[in-house]
Write a protein that holds these residues in place. Sequence first.
Motif, PDB file in Angstrom:
ATOM      1  N   UNK A   1       0.825  -1.202   0.000  1.00 50.63           N
ATOM      2  CA  UNK A   1       0.000   0.000   0.000  1.00 50.63           C
ATOM      3  C   UNK A   1       0.861   1.255   0.000  1.00 50.63           C
ATOM      4  N   UNK A   2       2.034   1.153   0.627  1.00 54.29           N
ATOM      5  CA  UNK A   2       2.957   2.280   0.635  1.00 54.29           C
ATOM      6  C   UNK A   2       3.377   2.622  -0.792  1.00 54.29           C
TER       7      UNK A   2
ATOM      8  N   UNK B   1       6.316  -6.056  13.908  1.00 57.50           N
ATOM      9  CA  UNK B   1       6.751  -5.559  12.596  1.00 57.50           C
ATOM     10  C   UNK B   1       5.553  -5.011  11.827  1.00 57.50           C
ATOM     11  N   UNK B   2       4.402  -5.664  11.983  1.00 58.44           N
ATOM     12  CA  UNK B   2       3.184  -5.204  11.316  1.00 58.44           C
ATOM     13  C   UNK B   2       2.797  -3.810  11.786  1.00 58.44           C
ATOM     14  N   UNK B   3       2.830  -3.571  13.096  1.00 60.68           N
ATOM     15  CA  UNK B   3       2.431  -2.268  13.632  1.00 60.68           C
ATOM     16  C   UNK B   3       3.375  -1.153  13.171  1.00 60.68           C
ATOM     17  N   UNK B   4       4.665  -1.447  13.127  1.00 62.36           N
ATOM     18  CA  UNK B   4       5.622  -0.444  12.651  1.00 62.36           C
ATOM     19  C   UNK B   4       5.361  -0.106  11.186  1.00 62.36           C
TER      20      UNK B   4
ATOM     21  N   UNK C   1       1.140   5.397   7.363  1.00 61.71           N
ATOM     22  CA  UNK C   1       0.416   6.619   7.705  1.00 61.71           C
ATOM     23  C   UNK C   1       1.304   7.842   7.471  1.00 61.71           C
ATOM     24  N   UNK C   2       2.539   7.771   7.938  1.00 63.18           N
ATOM     25  CA  UNK C   2       3.470   8.882   7.745  1.00 63.18           C
ATOM     26  C   UNK C   2       3.726   9.142   6.269  1.00 63.18           C
ATOM     27  N   UNK C   3       3.853   8.067   5.478  1.00 64.05           N
ATOM     28  CA  UNK C   3       4.132   8.216   4.055  1.00 64.05           C
ATOM     29  C   UNK C   3       2.982   8.884   3.314  1.00 64.05           C
ATOM     30  N   UNK C   4       1.745   8.460   3.614  1.00 59.55           N
ATOM     31  CA  UNK C   4       0.582   9.043   2.939  1.00 59.55           C
ATOM     32  C   UNK C   4       0.427  10.514   3.287  1.00 59.55           C
TER      33      UNK C   4
ATOM     34  N   UNK D   1      10.572   5.755   6.404  1.00 60.25           N
ATOM     35  CA  UNK D   1      11.425   4.605   6.671  1.00 60.25           C
ATOM     36  C   UNK D   1      12.424   4.883   7.796  1.00 60.25           C
ATOM     37  N   UNK D   2      12.942   6.094   7.840  1.00 57.35           N
ATOM     38  CA  UNK D   2      13.891   6.444   8.895  1.00 57.35           C
ATOM     39  C   UNK D   2      13.237   6.373  10.273  1.00 57.35           C
TER      40      UNK D   2
END
Length: 455
Positions: free
Chosen positions: A19-20, A152-155, A161-164, A193-194
């Motif tokens: 999705x990202x 890992x899923x939650x991260x 969310x941050x990317x969108x 990603x950072x």
Amino acid sequence: MTLFALTWPIFIEILLHMLMGNADTLMLSQYDDNAVAAVGVSNQLMSVIIVMFGFVATGTTILVAQYLGAGDRERAGQTAVVSIVLNIIAGLMLSAALLFFGRPILGAMNLPPELMDMALIYLQIVGGFAFVQAVIMTVGAVLKSHGFTKDVMYVTLGMNVLNVVGNFILIFGMFGAPELGAMGVAISTAAARTIGTIVLFGLLARRVRGELPWHYLTARFPKRDVRDLLKIGVPTAGEHLAYNGSQVVITMFIASMGTVALTTRVYTLNIIMFTLLFSIAIGQGTQILIGHMVGEKRFDDAYRRCLRSLSIGIGVSTFAAITVYIFGEQIFSIFTSNQQIVELGMTLLLLTILLEPGRAFNLIVINALRAGGDVRFPVYIGILSMWGVAVTVSYGAGIWLGFGLAGIWIAMALDEWLRGLLMLWRWRTKKWQKMSFADNPAAETDEPVPQTAGH
């Protein structure tokens, strides 16, 4: 530790990763179709780079799972520490290469001149932060091998969310920010990603507390651990590099067909990746389970686990491909109003119904072979098939016979089916039973896999 308990968080995690990428494509499609094509070509190169990080992550997953299954938590911790540091070093080197040599690399791919500037700025920003992706993959592999797939899923959810939000602000210049287009997508991706990397390190310190001997690296050079990681990782990387290298060559064929063909391919790949999700998740979950079983010497359980996972993966991926084709026009309309792209994309979605079951073979059985320690056979077959079938038939059917993208999709399907059937034959020979890395002679029973913290 069950397949379902491991697989559903992995499924969501991979879905969020996809999705990202889809969010980038969808939001850019509202800005400029050329930007979509430019970012798509750059991401093709990034996928090759990610393979270089993936070979350490794959070795980490297999070795840590086998050591935990054998009850050797000390070796599991040592392997995790070595793999994280090894991938950080490799990531910094590859980031520098993309930053300084991006233009000649893109030029070698026959990129249309009108796409060069957008593709280059995206590649330099995202590629310059490629080392961050290396850390994400390795730390995530350690957590998942210990059973913490939900972390890992939650991260990954947070990163999406941050990317969108970042895309929305930087692509279109919202809230007073500059309108950056493809550059905005690159900045948003790198930033998300950072932040995700920082959070993953925090979770690693919390979940595997006391089992990561960082001082191990200062005592002596970890020759044994690096050797074992490379013994799994290098052949695995060879297989992935052969695949991604063949895809780069095929992308060059498509680039010669023009921007419409390139854009159609990007949209179609974004759509059909959803049909692949189930097989990827089942393959990764199966790999972790088989790694634990092999560490315990439960070979019969491991053998049956692979075959059960394969039947599930083929059925689900075929159903998903049919579903996507049925709703294909509506899905394409979300990305573009160009009817030429939609019609060509629908042809590719129809051919995807043939393609996906073959991919399920590869993803599930190859992961099972690796988990058992059989890492060379997939490379030999992969190189022969990817280049002897996928690339050769792509050129012959797509360029020489003039079938275009449809010919390339047929070539991909032939390649996947051939490799999948050969991998299944290899699994049935049971040669992998003699290739385990974990030494656990006492574990000859069929007792359940021991639970680790957090399960």
